[in-house]
Design an enzyme around this catalytic site. Structure first.
Site, short mmCIF file in Angstrom:
data_model
loop_
_atom_site.label_atom_id
_atom_site.label_comp_id
_atom_site.label_asym_id
_atom_site.label_seq_id
_atom_site.Cartn_x
_atom_site.Cartn_y
_atom_site.Cartn_z
N HIS A 160 0.82 -1.22 0.00
CA HIS A 160 0.00 0.00 0.00
C HIS A 160 0.85 1.27 0.00
O HIS A 160 0.34 2.36 -0.30
CB HIS A 160 -0.99 0.00 1.18
CG HIS A 160 -0.40 0.27 2.52
ND1 HIS A 160 -0.21 -0.71 3.48
CD2 HIS A 160 0.04 1.43 3.10
CE1 HIS A 160 0.30 -0.18 4.57
NE2 HIS A 160 0.46 1.12 4.36
N ASP A 190 0.07 -7.61 1.39
CA ASP A 190 0.48 -6.22 1.57
C ASP A 190 2.00 -6.09 1.59
O ASP A 190 2.57 -5.37 2.42
CB ASP A 190 -0.13 -5.63 2.85
CG ASP A 190 -0.06 -4.09 2.84
OD1 ASP A 190 0.14 -3.51 1.76
OD2 ASP A 190 -0.19 -3.51 3.92
N SER A 299 4.59 2.63 8.01
CA SER A 299 4.25 1.49 7.16
C SER A 299 5.43 1.08 6.30
O SER A 299 6.07 1.91 5.65
CB SER A 299 3.07 1.85 6.25
OG SER A 299 1.90 1.99 6.99
#
Length: 357
Positions: A160, A190, A299
């Site tokens: 992402h 992911d 992230s």
């Protein structure tokens, strides 16, 4: 051992029989020539200073005399082996992956013995292998983090972070910036693999074993929350095997970022949605839960054990920032989730092959 060796020599050279005045040991009671001694026996007795051949036990005596020397040699050999092993261990602990072959995950830099078990030691060892990623597309821009796994610039991050990006820029801990290409993606997990253009000699991270992680283990997180490169936080593993659901749609996350203006990535847990709507196309994976402070921008960064090994890739976190317009509620609330590193290792070949599930 050394003392025994000196006494042995003194007794053989000087000891005499005080009662008889004869030399010790006494000459043999047989004719060495008759027992196959021949010229060798005759030559031997001259060295002993007798009119007869050397006694039959002279060979055993020689072996006794040589034994300490043999033991010393063995001890020296053991010391050399131990010394070599120490050097090898030191080399392993201090290997920064600069000499690794292209496309091979390097051993990576782990924590030095003197700093093992400390947050400062982990930060010093692993921070050089954590990067900041800027991904831009027509939908907007996102900031995330990544982990360098090869010296020629392979980097693991979240899908992402780079999904749908037209350009990807990566900044090292040194401040140097590279352009990166997307090599392979796994929206279902992911994960993504990107590769820096023209990079070499980079410091790399060591990939650990997430199967060994236990609830309560101390961990360190390193990333670029809110664009603050190289931020270090710490905490513990709060839980294992949490089912976390995130969006698979390439533009879903960036649309949320533009609408909310704070870069929060939406996810679902326990039947509830956090940080916004995840959309219709989602994927669920087992995650490590941690209370180490994570914020937007973490992230794709690293969750690290106290030996300096990567045990997870930070992927989702609850952020109260902007939830009610009250700045007092902003920041991490101790709910962060990481993709286990064994999942990364299992998918690495497919990512390198350019697969996109």
């Amino acid at each position: 051992m050394t003392d025994n060796y000196r006494r042995s020599g003194d007794e053989d050279a000087n000891q005499q029989d005080s009662g008889s005045g004869q030399a010790y040991p006494p000459p043999p009671p047989y004719d060495p020539a008759a027992h196959g001694g021949g010229q060798h026996a005759q030559a031997g007795h001259a060295a002993w200073g007798w009119g007869a051949a050397a006694p039959a036990h002279s060979g055993a005596h020689a072996r006794r005399a040589r034994r300490p020397v043999a033991l010393l040699a063995a001890a020296a050999f053991v010391a050399a082996v131990v010394g070599g092993g120490t050097a090898a261990l030191t080399a392993t602990l201090t290997d920064n992956g600069a000499g690794s072959a292209a496309g091979t995950v390097a051993t990576g830099t782990t924590v030095s013995q003197s700093s093992k078990g400390t947050v400062a030691g982990v930060a010093a060892a692993v921070s050089p292998a954590i990067v900041e990623i800027q991904a831009a597309s027509n939908s907007g821009e996102s900031t995330g983090s990544g982990v360098v796994i090869t010296s020629d610039g392979e980097i693991i991050t979240n899908n992402h972070v780079i999904a749908g990006a037209q350009t990807v820029k990566v900044q090292l801990s040194t401040g140097k910036t590279y352009t990166a290409d997307v090599v392979g993606t796994s929206p279902d997990k992911d994960l993504a693999l990107i590769k820096l253009q023209g990079a070499s000699g980079l410091k790399t991270a060591a990939l650990g074993n997430s199967d060994n992680v236990k609830v309560g283990d101390e961990v360190v997180a390193i990333g670029s929350p809110e664009g603050l490169t190289g931020t270090v936080t710490s905490g513990i593993v709060s839980a294992l095997d949490r089912d976390v659901t995130v969006s698979k749609e390439q533009d879903q996350g960036r649309q949320q970022q533009q609408q909310q203006g704070d870069g929060r990535w939406p996810f679902e847990f326990g039947g509830q949605q956090f940080n916004g709507d995840t959309g219709d196309s989602t994927t669920t994976y087992k995650a490590i839960q941690t209370d180490a402070s994570l914020n937007p921008g973490n992230s794709g960064g690293a969750l690290i054990n106290m030996n300096g090994e990567i045990i997870g890739i930070n992927s989702a976190m609850f952020s109260a920032s902007g939830s009610s317009g009250d700045s007092s509620s902003a920041g991490s609330v101790g709910l962060g989730f990481s993709i286990p590193v064994n999942t990364v290792k299992a998918d690495l070949s497919a990512l390198r092959a350019g697969n996109s599930d």
